[in-house]
Design a protein around this motif. Sequence first.
Motif, PDB file in Angstrom:
ATOM      1  N   SER A 226     -48.011 -18.643  13.486  1.00  0.00           N
ATOM      2  CA  SER A 226     -48.068 -19.698  14.494  1.00  0.00           C
ATOM      3  C   SER A 226     -47.143 -19.399  15.667  1.00  0.00           C
ATOM      4  CB  SER A 226     -47.673 -21.053  13.866  1.00  0.00           C
ATOM      5  OG  SER A 226     -46.381 -20.977  13.278  1.00  0.00           O
ATOM      6  N   GLU A 227     -46.481 -18.237  15.616  1.00  0.00           N
ATOM      7  CA  GLU A 227     -45.609 -17.786  16.706  1.00  0.00           C
ATOM      8  C   GLU A 227     -46.024 -16.366  17.112  1.00  0.00           C
ATOM      9  OE1 GLU A 227     -43.290 -19.447  18.235  1.00  0.00           O
ATOM     10  OE2 GLU A 227     -43.104 -21.211  16.942  1.00  0.00           O
ATOM     11  N   GLN A 228     -45.741 -16.036  18.365  1.00  0.00           N
ATOM     12  CA  GLN A 228     -45.962 -14.655  18.800  1.00  0.00           C
ATOM     13  C   GLN A 228     -44.934 -13.757  18.133  1.00  0.00           C
ATOM     14  OE1 GLN A 228     -47.024 -13.249  22.975  1.00  0.00           O
ATOM     15  NE2 GLN A 228     -44.837 -12.766  22.926  1.00  0.00           N
ATOM     16  N   LEU A 229     -45.401 -12.653  17.543  1.00  0.00           N
ATOM     17  CA  LEU A 229     -44.513 -11.735  16.828  1.00  0.00           C
ATOM     18  C   LEU A 229     -44.098 -10.596  17.746  1.00  0.00           C
ATOM     19  CD1 LEU A 229     -46.444 -11.512  13.431  1.00  0.00           C
ATOM     20  CD2 LEU A 229     -44.634 -13.126  14.101  1.00  0.00           C
ATOM     21  N   THR A 230     -42.798 -10.309  17.786  1.00  0.00           N
ATOM     22  CA  THR A 230     -42.282  -9.199  18.596  1.00  0.00           C
ATOM     23  C   THR A 230     -42.063  -7.941  17.759  1.00  0.00           C
ATOM     24  OG1 THR A 230     -40.036 -10.020  18.229  1.00  0.00           O
ATOM     25  CG2 THR A 230     -41.176 -10.761  20.228  1.00  0.00           C
ATOM     26  N   ALA A 231     -42.130  -8.067  16.452  1.00  0.00           N
ATOM     27  CA  ALA A 231     -42.032  -6.917  15.548  1.00  0.00           C
ATOM     28  C   ALA A 231     -42.871  -7.243  14.315  1.00  0.00           C
ATOM     29  CB  ALA A 231     -40.594  -6.628  15.154  1.00  0.00           C
TER      30      ALA A 231
ATOM     31  N   PRO B 172     -50.043 -11.729  19.053  1.00  0.00           N
ATOM     32  CA  PRO B 172     -50.152 -13.149  19.422  1.00  0.00           C
ATOM     33  C   PRO B 172     -50.418 -14.032  18.201  1.00  0.00           C
ATOM     34  CG  PRO B 172     -52.148 -11.965  20.011  1.00  0.00           C
ATOM     35  CD  PRO B 172     -51.186 -10.920  19.536  1.00  0.00           C
ATOM     36  N   LYS B 173     -50.333 -15.318  18.421  1.00  0.00           N
ATOM     37  CA  LYS B 173     -50.622 -16.281  17.358  1.00  0.00           C
ATOM     38  C   LYS B 173     -52.059 -16.072  16.866  1.00  0.00           C
ATOM     39  CE  LYS B 173     -47.763 -19.815  19.622  1.00  0.00           C
ATOM     40  NZ  LYS B 173     -47.767 -21.193  20.192  1.00  0.00           N
ATOM     41  N   GLY B 174     -52.247 -16.328  15.555  1.00  0.00           N
ATOM     42  CA  GLY B 174     -53.589 -16.192  15.026  1.00  0.00           C
ATOM     43  C   GLY B 174     -53.602 -15.613  13.625  1.00  0.00           C
ATOM     44  N   GLU B 175     -54.785 -15.242  13.182  1.00  0.00           N
ATOM     45  CA  GLU B 175     -54.972 -14.655  11.858  1.00  0.00           C
ATOM     46  C   GLU B 175     -55.416 -13.216  12.019  1.00  0.00           C
ATOM     47  OE1 GLU B 175     -57.307 -17.002   9.151  1.00  0.00           O
ATOM     48  OE2 GLU B 175     -58.035 -15.217   8.089  1.00  0.00           O
ATOM     49  N   TRP B 176     -54.776 -12.309  11.216  1.00  0.00           N
ATOM     50  CA  TRP B 176     -55.016 -10.873  11.363  1.00  0.00           C
ATOM     51  C   TRP B 176     -55.191 -10.237   9.981  1.00  0.00           C
ATOM     52  CZ3 TRP B 176     -55.759 -10.379  16.376  1.00  0.00           C
ATOM     53  CH2 TRP B 176     -55.068 -11.221  17.243  1.00  0.00           C
ATOM     54  N   VAL B 177     -56.008  -9.186   9.944  1.00  0.00           N
ATOM     55  CA  VAL B 177     -56.314  -8.502   8.682  1.00  0.00           C
ATOM     56  C   VAL B 177     -55.960  -7.025   8.795  1.00  0.00           C
ATOM     57  CG1 VAL B 177     -58.130  -7.894   7.029  1.00  0.00           C
ATOM     58  CG2 VAL B 177     -58.187 -10.116   8.177  1.00  0.00           C
ATOM     59  N   PHE B 178     -55.319  -6.508   7.737  1.00  0.00           N
ATOM     60  CA  PHE B 178     -55.006  -5.087   7.605  1.00  0.00           C
ATOM     61  C   PHE B 178     -55.628  -4.617   6.282  1.00  0.00           C
ATOM     62  CE2 PHE B 178     -51.930  -6.947  10.351  1.00  0.00           C
ATOM     63  CZ  PHE B 178     -51.603  -5.981  11.300  1.00  0.00           C
ATOM     64  N   ALA B 179     -56.447  -3.536   6.325  1.00  0.00           N
ATOM     65  CA  ALA B 179     -57.206  -3.121   5.139  1.00  0.00           C
ATOM     66  C   ALA B 179     -57.027  -1.634   4.877  1.00  0.00           C
ATOM     67  CB  ALA B 179     -58.691  -3.438   5.323  1.00  0.00           C
ATOM     68  N   GLY B 180     -56.854  -1.307   3.581  1.00  0.00           N
ATOM     69  CA  GLY B 180     -56.820   0.084   3.139  1.00  0.00           C
ATOM     70  C   GLY B 180     -58.020   0.367   2.255  1.00  0.00           C
TER      71      GLY B 180
ATOM     72  N   SER C 272     -43.160  -7.562   7.070  1.00  0.00           N
ATOM     73  CA  SER C 272     -41.888  -7.853   7.735  1.00  0.00           C
ATOM     74  C   SER C 272     -42.179  -8.168   9.195  1.00  0.00           C
ATOM     75  CB  SER C 272     -40.947  -6.646   7.634  1.00  0.00           C
ATOM     76  OG  SER C 272     -39.791  -6.846   8.421  1.00  0.00           O
ATOM     77  N   ALA C 273     -41.615  -9.237   9.711  1.00  0.00           N
ATOM     78  CA  ALA C 273     -41.925  -9.651  11.079  1.00  0.00           C
ATOM     79  C   ALA C 273     -40.697 -10.243  11.751  1.00  0.00           C
ATOM     80  CB  ALA C 273     -43.069 -10.659  11.075  1.00  0.00           C
ATOM     81  N   ALA C 274     -40.774 -10.273  13.093  1.00  0.00           N
ATOM     82  CA  ALA C 274     -39.714 -10.896  13.906  1.00  0.00           C
ATOM     83  C   ALA C 274     -40.379 -11.751  14.972  1.00  0.00           C
ATOM     84  CB  ALA C 274     -38.832  -9.828  14.543  1.00  0.00           C
ATOM     85  N   TRP C 275     -39.743 -12.890  15.289  1.00  0.00           N
ATOM     86  CA  TRP C 275     -40.289 -13.802  16.276  1.00  0.00           C
ATOM     87  C   TRP C 275     -39.150 -14.661  16.845  1.00  0.00           C
ATOM     88  CZ3 TRP C 275     -40.540 -14.188  11.073  1.00  0.00           C
ATOM     89  CH2 TRP C 275     -39.969 -15.308  10.488  1.00  0.00           C
TER      90      TRP C 275
END
Length: 289
Positions: A182-187, A238-246, A265-268
């Motif tokens: 729900s926040e923009q992530l900087t890392a 940016p805010k939202g839902e994201w998918v990472f797949a292997g 791991s994230a930063a905001w």
Amino acid sequence: MTMQRDVHDELRARLHEAADAHQPNRERMLARIERGMAGQERTDHRATRPPLWGWARIVSATAAVAGMLAVGGYAVASAVKDEPPARQTVSVSPAPVESPQATSRPPASPEVTPSSGGGEREPDEPSSPPSKTAKASPSGTPAADLLPATDDTENGPLWSDGSVDPHSNDFWAQSNVTIKTSEQLTALTVQLRIAQTGGVSSTGAWRSPPEDDFALTVAERDGFLVYTWVLKEGRTVPKGEWVFAGQYDHDRGGRDAKDDTYTVSAAWDGEEGLVGGDFAAHDDDEGDS
């Protein structure tokens, strides 16, 4: 005497009569003339043969011309021989000099091309079917540091979930890590760990955020096939839902994903946090808050 004279007169008279009665044969005369002329032509033909001195003159002239040509050729050869041959130079590339830094630079981290089933998608789009066109072997370079495991699927603005894609089969599987913010992530660092249950090898990877925003590393570490996505410096999520797949192959049969894990791991807004978990089924109402 008188008798002899009469005989001569009678003979003369008969000759005159015979001469007057004679009719010349024109055709016989012409034929005789033609035979005479033909004989004369054969005689003249033999007489016009060139004498011996004529042949000698022709041979002498030919020899003189040959001599002149020989002298001219010798003069040309002498002129060419006197001129020194032009010098030829051959360019030779210098031998390659090995840079002292050539063996000290670590190889670049391998980028894995997304499979045809991946690409950008909206959060509610169904997951992609299996694809083996973007196979990537595990990197020989050390993977990114393993993130600490955690069972917290929520932290501040972050929410996460791990699941095995329903399109997986008896030989191939895809594991999805879904995050919401729900926040923009900087890392942002997303790490997916697939336990080596037999024949596990990478066949590709994809993510829904822009590909150029992330660096991907795939490596085998401590009995796991590890996928690590790291947000590049200066980029944001940016805010939202994201998918990472292997995506990966495995031994034939149903594969147990109970030992597979993930960590995010994230930063905001000046804060940092971790979320993570396993690939067990979760209730649908989780993460709705």
